[in-house]
Design an enzyme around this catalytic site. Structure first.
Site, PDB file in Angstrom:
ATOM      1  N   ASP A  31       0.842  -1.196   0.000  1.00 51.91           N
ATOM      2  CA  ASP A  31       0.000   0.000   0.000  1.00 51.91           C
ATOM      3  C   ASP A  31       0.877   1.247   0.000  1.00 51.91           C
ATOM      4  OD1 ASP A  31      -2.790  -0.876   0.163  1.00 51.91           O
ATOM      5  OD2 ASP A  31      -2.199  -1.797   2.071  1.00 51.91           O
ATOM      6  N   ASP A 171     -10.309  -5.454  -1.434  1.00 53.92           N
ATOM      7  CA  ASP A 171      -9.322  -4.930  -0.479  1.00 53.92           C
ATOM      8  C   ASP A 171      -9.981  -4.095   0.619  1.00 53.92           C
ATOM      9  OD1 ASP A 171      -6.974  -4.042   0.706  1.00 53.92           O
ATOM     10  OD2 ASP A 171      -6.509  -2.589  -0.880  1.00 53.92           O
TER      11      ASP A 171
HETATM   12  C1  DX5 Z   1      -6.661   0.513   2.744  1.00 55.88           C
HETATM   13  C2  DX5 Z   1      -5.588  -0.349   2.113  1.00 55.88           C
HETATM   14  C3  DX5 Z   1      -5.776  -1.822   2.375  1.00 55.88           C
HETATM   15  C4  DX5 Z   1      -5.649  -2.156   3.838  1.00 55.88           C
HETATM   16  C5  DX5 Z   1      -6.008  -3.578   4.133  1.00 55.88           C
HETATM   17  O1  DX5 Z   1      -6.401   1.843   2.512  1.00 55.88           O
HETATM   18  O2  DX5 Z   1      -5.578  -0.176   0.720  1.00 55.88           O
HETATM   19  O3  DX5 Z   1      -4.904  -2.602   1.603  1.00 55.88           O
HETATM   20  O4  DX5 Z   1      -4.379  -1.910   4.319  1.00 55.88           O
HETATM   21  O5  DX5 Z   1      -5.930  -3.716   5.525  1.00 55.88           O
HETATM   22  P1  DX5 Z   1      -7.124  -4.291   6.399  1.00 55.88           P
HETATM   23  O6  DX5 Z   1      -7.281  -5.738   5.985  1.00 55.88           O
HETATM   24  O7  DX5 Z   1      -6.624  -4.112   7.775  1.00 55.88           O
HETATM   25  O8  DX5 Z   1      -8.361  -3.503   6.074  1.00 55.88           O
HETATM   26 ZN    ZN Z   2      -4.574  -1.750  -0.468  1.00 55.32          ZN
END
Ligand code: DX5
Ligand code: ZN
Length: 208
Positions: A31, A171
């Protein structure tokens, strides 16, 4: 179901990446936030590039940035399977998809919860992946937004109607309780659910 693991919420990135490398997780989801497209900011590339030392998994790069064209050449240099940026950006989307392709890397578009699936239509033939956001992007550890299953179904129907084979990745807020709402997807991206657990492999297996 394939699984991509996000380390956004990790408190010890090297250690968690090494632990993930010992699992059968399919991808490491990277990310990237610029503090403009979303309000948080992740570490700069000169630090982020060091993740290659801790993982041999292919990277699934998610650019939450206003100017993908500045980031694509950098992240194309790593062990990257796919670079995804947002359909909401104001840059020339086709040009950015073409730039990713120049590095022989798969390209994807991400779509925010408030954006209609139809926004993807002009780009569908060019895409290898569609990343459906099931939270408002910007931070990990949020709750899966109810109704995402409808968006997944709409995107699946669009792909089918055009006979296209892009993969659907979902996601945000993914865990074993919501995975049934994502059965029409190909990949689930999970962060906190895996990283905050004591047994990464068990959590990964529970999502397959
Ligand atoms: C949100 C990100 C995701 C997130 C996923 O802005 O793009 O990839 O980090 O993490 P969890 O599973 O904790 O929502
Ligand atoms: Zn993400």
């Amino acid at each position: 179901m394939k699984v991509s693991a996000s380390f956004l919420n990790s408190k010890n990135i090297p250690l968690d990446l090494v632990k993930l490398n010992e699992t059968d997780v399919d991808y490491i989801h990277v990310d990237i936030m610029d503090g403009k497209f979303v309000k948080n900011k992740t570490m700069p590339f000169r630090e982020m590039r060091h993740i290659y030392q801790y993982t041999s998994k292919r990277l699934d790069v998610h650019l939450m940035v206003e100017n993908p064209s500045e980031y694509i050449p950098l992240y194309a240099e790593l062990n990257t399977e796919c670079i995804t940026f947002h359909v909401e950006v104001e840059e020339d989307i086709l040009k950015d998809l073409e730039l990713i392709k120049q590095y022989s890397i798969k390209c994807g578009l991400a779509i925010n919860p408030d954006t209609k699936a139809s926004a993807l239509i002009p780009y569908l033939p060019y895409l290898d992946q569609i990343l459906i956001m099931s939270v408002v992007p910007g931070e990990g550890g949020q709750e899966f937004i109810e109704g995402t299953e409808r968006k997944i179904h709409e995107v699946r129907a669009l792909l089918d109607s055009y006979h296209l084979s892009a993969v659907i990745n979902v996601d945000g807020g993914i865990n074993d309780l919501v995975k049934d709402k994502c059965q029409e997807a190909d990949i689930l991206t999970a962060g906190s659910y895996i990283i905050r657990s004591g047994d990464f492999q068990e959590k990964i297996s529970s999502l397959r």
